[in-house]
Design a protein around this motif. Sequence first.
Motif, short mmCIF file in Angstrom:
data_model
loop_
_atom_site.label_atom_id
_atom_site.label_comp_id
_atom_site.label_asym_id
_atom_site.label_seq_id
_atom_site.Cartn_x
_atom_site.Cartn_y
_atom_site.Cartn_z
N ILE A 171 48.14 -14.24 31.29
CA ILE A 171 47.82 -15.62 30.92
C ILE A 171 48.28 -16.59 31.99
O ILE A 171 47.57 -17.53 32.35
N PHE A 172 49.46 -16.36 32.56
CA PHE A 172 49.96 -17.23 33.62
C PHE A 172 49.05 -17.16 34.86
O PHE A 172 48.68 -18.20 35.41
N VAL A 173 48.69 -15.96 35.28
CA VAL A 173 47.85 -15.80 36.47
C VAL A 173 46.46 -16.37 36.22
O VAL A 173 45.90 -17.06 37.08
N ALA A 174 45.89 -16.10 35.05
CA ALA A 174 44.56 -16.63 34.73
C ALA A 174 44.59 -18.16 34.70
O ALA A 174 43.67 -18.81 35.20
N GLY A 175 45.62 -18.73 34.11
CA GLY A 175 45.74 -20.19 34.10
C GLY A 175 45.86 -20.76 35.50
O GLY A 175 45.28 -21.81 35.80
N LEU A 176 46.61 -20.09 36.34
CA LEU A 176 46.75 -20.53 37.73
C LEU A 176 45.42 -20.47 38.47
O LEU A 176 45.04 -21.41 39.17
N VAL A 177 44.67 -19.38 38.27
CA VAL A 177 43.37 -19.24 38.94
C VAL A 177 42.40 -20.31 38.46
O VAL A 177 41.71 -20.95 39.26
N PHE A 178 42.35 -20.55 37.14
CA PHE A 178 41.45 -21.57 36.63
C PHE A 178 41.85 -22.96 37.09
O PHE A 178 41.01 -23.80 37.40
N SER A 179 43.15 -23.23 37.14
CA SER A 179 43.62 -24.54 37.60
C SER A 179 43.22 -24.77 39.05
O SER A 179 42.76 -25.86 39.41
N LEU A 180 43.40 -23.74 39.87
CA LEU A 180 43.01 -23.88 41.27
C LEU A 180 41.50 -24.02 41.41
O LEU A 180 41.02 -24.81 42.24
N ALA A 181 40.76 -23.24 40.61
CA ALA A 181 39.30 -23.34 40.68
C ALA A 181 38.83 -24.74 40.28
O ALA A 181 37.97 -25.34 40.94
N LEU A 182 39.40 -25.28 39.22
CA LEU A 182 38.98 -26.61 38.77
C LEU A 182 39.45 -27.71 39.70
O LEU A 182 38.80 -28.74 39.84
N LYS A 183 40.58 -27.51 40.37
CA LYS A 183 41.10 -28.53 41.29
C LYS A 183 40.23 -28.65 42.53
O LYS A 183 40.02 -29.75 43.03
N PHE A 184 39.72 -27.53 43.03
CA PHE A 184 39.00 -27.56 44.30
C PHE A 184 37.48 -27.62 44.14
O PHE A 184 36.77 -27.57 45.14
N ILE A 185 36.98 -27.70 42.90
CA ILE A 185 35.54 -27.90 42.72
C ILE A 185 35.23 -29.38 42.95
O ILE A 185 35.79 -30.23 42.27
N PRO A 186 34.37 -29.68 43.90
CA PRO A 186 34.06 -31.09 44.15
C PRO A 186 33.32 -31.73 42.96
O PRO A 186 32.53 -31.08 42.28
N ASN A 187 33.58 -33.00 42.72
CA ASN A 187 32.95 -33.70 41.61
C ASN A 187 31.47 -33.98 41.84
O ASN A 187 30.74 -34.22 40.90
N ARG A 188 31.04 -33.93 43.08
CA ARG A 188 29.63 -34.24 43.35
C ARG A 188 28.69 -33.09 42.99
O ARG A 188 27.48 -33.26 42.97
N LEU A 189 29.26 -31.90 42.71
CA LEU A 189 28.41 -30.78 42.31
C LEU A 189 27.89 -31.00 40.89
O LEU A 189 28.55 -31.61 40.06
N PRO A 190 26.71 -30.49 40.62
CA PRO A 190 26.18 -30.62 39.26
C PRO A 190 27.03 -29.84 38.24
O PRO A 190 27.74 -28.90 38.59
N TYR A 191 26.94 -30.27 36.99
CA TYR A 191 27.73 -29.66 35.92
C TYR A 191 27.44 -28.17 35.79
O TYR A 191 28.34 -27.37 35.55
N ALA A 192 26.18 -27.77 35.98
CA ALA A 192 25.81 -26.36 35.85
C ALA A 192 26.50 -25.51 36.92
O ALA A 192 26.95 -24.39 36.63
N VAL A 193 26.62 -26.01 38.12
CA VAL A 193 27.27 -25.26 39.20
C VAL A 193 28.77 -25.13 38.92
O VAL A 193 29.34 -24.06 39.10
N LYS A 194 29.38 -26.21 38.45
CA LYS A 194 30.81 -26.15 38.11
C LYS A 194 31.04 -25.16 36.97
O LYS A 194 32.00 -24.38 37.02
N SER A 195 30.17 -25.17 35.99
CA SER A 195 30.30 -24.21 34.88
C SER A 195 30.12 -22.78 35.36
O SER A 195 30.81 -21.87 34.89
#
Length: 75
Positions: free
Chosen positions: A26-50
């Motif tokens: 759970i700790f590692v998965a949370g860290l991976v998701f946090s990093l993934a969400l932090k570095f996804i640019p906001n200008r990408l469409p919602y579908a690409v971020k999902s």
Amino acid sequence: MDIIREVMALPVDNFLGMLIYAVIFIFVAGLVFSLALKFIPNRLPYAVKSLIVFIAIIISLIVWWQMIVEPGLRL
């Protein structure tokens, strides 16, 4: 400390080992998701971020299967 080493040797045959592995996962998965969400640019469409988050979830599930579930099935 000896108890923790013993339960981590084969975690699927006792509850404490499975609990420790679950907390680590759970700790590692949370860290991976946090990093993934932090570095996804906001200008990408919602579908690409999902899609990026979905790929991160699939990778973490594959790692979970390889590390925890599959050794338990071999017993």
